[in-house]
Design a protein around this motif. Sequence first.
Motif, short mmCIF file in Angstrom:
data_model
loop_
_atom_site.label_atom_id
_atom_site.label_comp_id
_atom_site.label_asym_id
_atom_site.label_seq_id
_atom_site.Cartn_x
_atom_site.Cartn_y
_atom_site.Cartn_z
N LEU A 178 -2.08 -13.31 -0.50
CA LEU A 178 -3.41 -12.69 -0.53
C LEU A 178 -3.29 -11.21 -0.20
O LEU A 178 -2.77 -10.84 0.85
CB LEU A 178 -4.33 -13.36 0.48
CG LEU A 178 -4.42 -14.89 0.46
CD1 LEU A 178 -5.44 -15.37 1.49
CD2 LEU A 178 -4.78 -15.39 -0.94
N SER A 179 -3.77 -10.35 -1.10
CA SER A 179 -3.76 -8.91 -0.87
C SER A 179 -5.14 -8.47 -0.39
O SER A 179 -6.16 -8.81 -1.01
CB SER A 179 -3.41 -8.16 -2.16
OG SER A 179 -2.13 -8.53 -2.62
N LEU A 180 -5.17 -7.71 0.70
CA LEU A 180 -6.42 -7.20 1.27
C LEU A 180 -6.42 -5.68 1.19
O LEU A 180 -5.38 -5.05 1.00
CB LEU A 180 -6.55 -7.63 2.73
CG LEU A 180 -6.36 -9.10 3.07
CD1 LEU A 180 -6.52 -9.31 4.57
CD2 LEU A 180 -7.33 -9.97 2.30
N GLY A 181 -7.59 -5.07 1.40
CA GLY A 181 -7.64 -3.61 1.44
C GLY A 181 -9.04 -3.07 1.61
O GLY A 181 -10.03 -3.79 1.44
N THR A 182 -9.12 -1.80 1.94
CA THR A 182 -10.41 -1.18 2.13
C THR A 182 -11.19 -1.10 0.83
O THR A 182 -10.62 -0.89 -0.24
CB THR A 182 -10.26 0.24 2.74
OG1 THR A 182 -11.55 0.72 3.11
CG2 THR A 182 -9.61 1.21 1.75
N GLU A 183 -12.50 -1.27 0.93
CA GLU A 183 -13.37 -1.17 -0.24
C GLU A 183 -14.24 0.08 -0.20
O GLU A 183 -15.11 0.27 -1.04
CB GLU A 183 -14.23 -2.42 -0.35
CG GLU A 183 -13.40 -3.66 -0.67
CD GLU A 183 -14.20 -4.93 -0.57
OE1 GLU A 183 -14.80 -5.32 -1.59
OE2 GLU A 183 -14.24 -5.52 0.53
N ARG A 184 -13.98 0.93 0.78
CA ARG A 184 -14.60 2.24 0.85
C ARG A 184 -13.58 3.23 1.36
O ARG A 184 -12.79 2.90 2.23
CB ARG A 184 -15.79 2.25 1.83
CG ARG A 184 -17.00 1.48 1.38
CD ARG A 184 -18.09 1.54 2.46
NE ARG A 184 -19.29 0.83 2.05
CZ ARG A 184 -20.34 0.63 2.85
NH1 ARG A 184 -20.31 1.08 4.10
NH2 ARG A 184 -21.39 -0.02 2.40
N GLY B 209 0.76 -1.23 0.00
CA GLY B 209 0.00 0.00 0.00
C GLY B 209 0.79 1.29 0.00
O GLY B 209 2.01 1.30 0.16
N ASP B 210 0.07 2.40 -0.21
CA ASP B 210 0.64 3.73 -0.40
C ASP B 210 1.64 3.70 -1.55
O ASP B 210 2.80 4.10 -1.43
CB ASP B 210 1.26 4.27 0.89
CG ASP B 210 0.19 4.83 1.84
OD1 ASP B 210 -1.01 4.67 1.55
OD2 ASP B 210 0.57 5.42 2.86
N ILE B 211 1.14 3.25 -2.67
CA ILE B 211 1.91 3.18 -3.90
C ILE B 211 2.25 4.58 -4.38
O ILE B 211 3.33 4.86 -4.89
CB ILE B 211 1.10 2.43 -4.98
CG1 ILE B 211 0.72 1.03 -4.48
CG2 ILE B 211 1.86 2.36 -6.30
CD1 ILE B 211 -0.48 0.44 -5.21
N THR B 212 1.28 5.49 -4.23
CA THR B 212 1.40 6.86 -4.71
C THR B 212 1.29 7.84 -3.53
O THR B 212 0.84 7.46 -2.45
CB THR B 212 0.28 7.19 -5.70
OG1 THR B 212 -0.98 7.16 -5.00
CG2 THR B 212 0.24 6.18 -6.84
N MET C 119 0.76 -16.04 2.83
CA MET C 119 1.25 -14.69 3.03
C MET C 119 0.11 -13.70 2.77
O MET C 119 -0.54 -13.78 1.72
CB MET C 119 2.42 -14.39 2.08
CG MET C 119 3.51 -15.46 2.09
SD MET C 119 4.34 -15.57 3.69
CE MET C 119 4.81 -17.31 3.71
N VAL C 120 -0.14 -12.81 3.71
CA VAL C 120 -1.22 -11.84 3.59
C VAL C 120 -0.62 -10.44 3.58
O VAL C 120 0.18 -10.10 4.45
CB VAL C 120 -2.23 -11.98 4.75
CG1 VAL C 120 -3.32 -10.91 4.65
CG2 VAL C 120 -2.85 -13.38 4.75
N ILE C 121 -1.02 -9.63 2.60
CA ILE C 121 -0.51 -8.28 2.44
C ILE C 121 -1.64 -7.30 2.69
O ILE C 121 -2.68 -7.35 2.03
CB ILE C 121 0.05 -8.05 1.01
CG1 ILE C 121 0.99 -9.19 0.59
CG2 ILE C 121 0.75 -6.71 0.93
CD1 ILE C 121 2.20 -9.36 1.45
N THR C 122 -1.47 -6.41 3.66
CA THR C 122 -2.47 -5.39 3.96
C THR C 122 -1.77 -4.12 4.39
O THR C 122 -0.71 -4.18 5.03
CB THR C 122 -3.46 -5.89 5.04
OG1 THR C 122 -4.49 -4.91 5.23
CG2 THR C 122 -2.76 -6.17 6.35
#
Length: 338
Positions: free
Chosen positions: A157-163, A71-74, A201-204
């Motif tokens: 597995l990549s997770l992240g907010t959907e809102r 996360g925080d790619i940009t 492996m979980v990425i968040t």
Amino acid sequence: MHRRSLLTAATGAVATVAVAPTPASALPRPGRPVTAFNVISDIQGDLNDLGVALRDMRATNPGSSGLAIAGDITPRGYDAEYAAVRAVFDRNAHPGTVAWAIGNHEFYVPKWRDPDTLAQATWPNGTTEDSLFRSFYTFAGRNTVFAEHSFGGIPVLSLGTERYMHYHDPQLWDEVWFSEAQFTWLTERLAYWARRRKPVMVITHHPLPDTVSGSRNKLYLRDYLQAERLLGILGRYQDVFVFCGHTHWDLRLSDWYVRRVVSGTANLSGFSVINTGAVQTGYTDNGQGGEVAVSGAFNQGLQVEVYADRVVVRARDFATGTWLKEITVPLSTRGTDG
């Protein structure tokens, strides 16, 4: 609002106990790993350091099976900023498989009237929530926030907010919200790989509560709106490894790696949670419930080596080209090829 948002523009209690990991020095490292990959996070426009990190990872792990970005790619989520990241990748050798997770900085365009004019008083400045997700999907090459990749046969597995929550509640900003679909998918994928005796492996982006460096700081206590449910799913599995960024806290801190035990899951050994450091500016505790920037050059990430019976996580300082520390975590499953 997140404490760095101006620069670029209540969860339930879960019982836990600390579990000390086995030091790397206590375990031999014979044989070849099943796979080795890298994890970084929080690029946030620091494209020079991103290039340094990519070249260092290529030198230390030339056969890397994948790269995960937590996360925080940009810095803000503009399409031009995604394109600038892509250009750095195009100029540097990197693994063919890249797992992108979405971060809060991917949602900061609405704080700006245009790329040169900060205008938080008139948020969202005509920017729709949907357009922010579409920019991420176009860049990541998929149509969901959550996704599964394979790094040399090991599931990631990549997770992240959907809102982006400020669109839905004016009292909220960067908090993480998962849909029922994401929870169901995560539950099913963890169970699937557990049956096949594979570590996952979980990425968040955001740190899980009461885990790694910074997660007990008042700045990060309520990042997940559904923390108890998420922990209840992850906490069932001993061979789950969660990598999280967001805090930028220094990997030299002692709690860069922890075992998180979740009451009621029948997994008394807990699961692994690992801080990813940051490519951009580093932080550490200021001793007063806040944080302070780390002085000097800062550019950190991880190398992960998966063996049949253990996982080795190594913290790397890309700026100096040195290893900071490592941890060896035995696998309960003694992984198979099933």
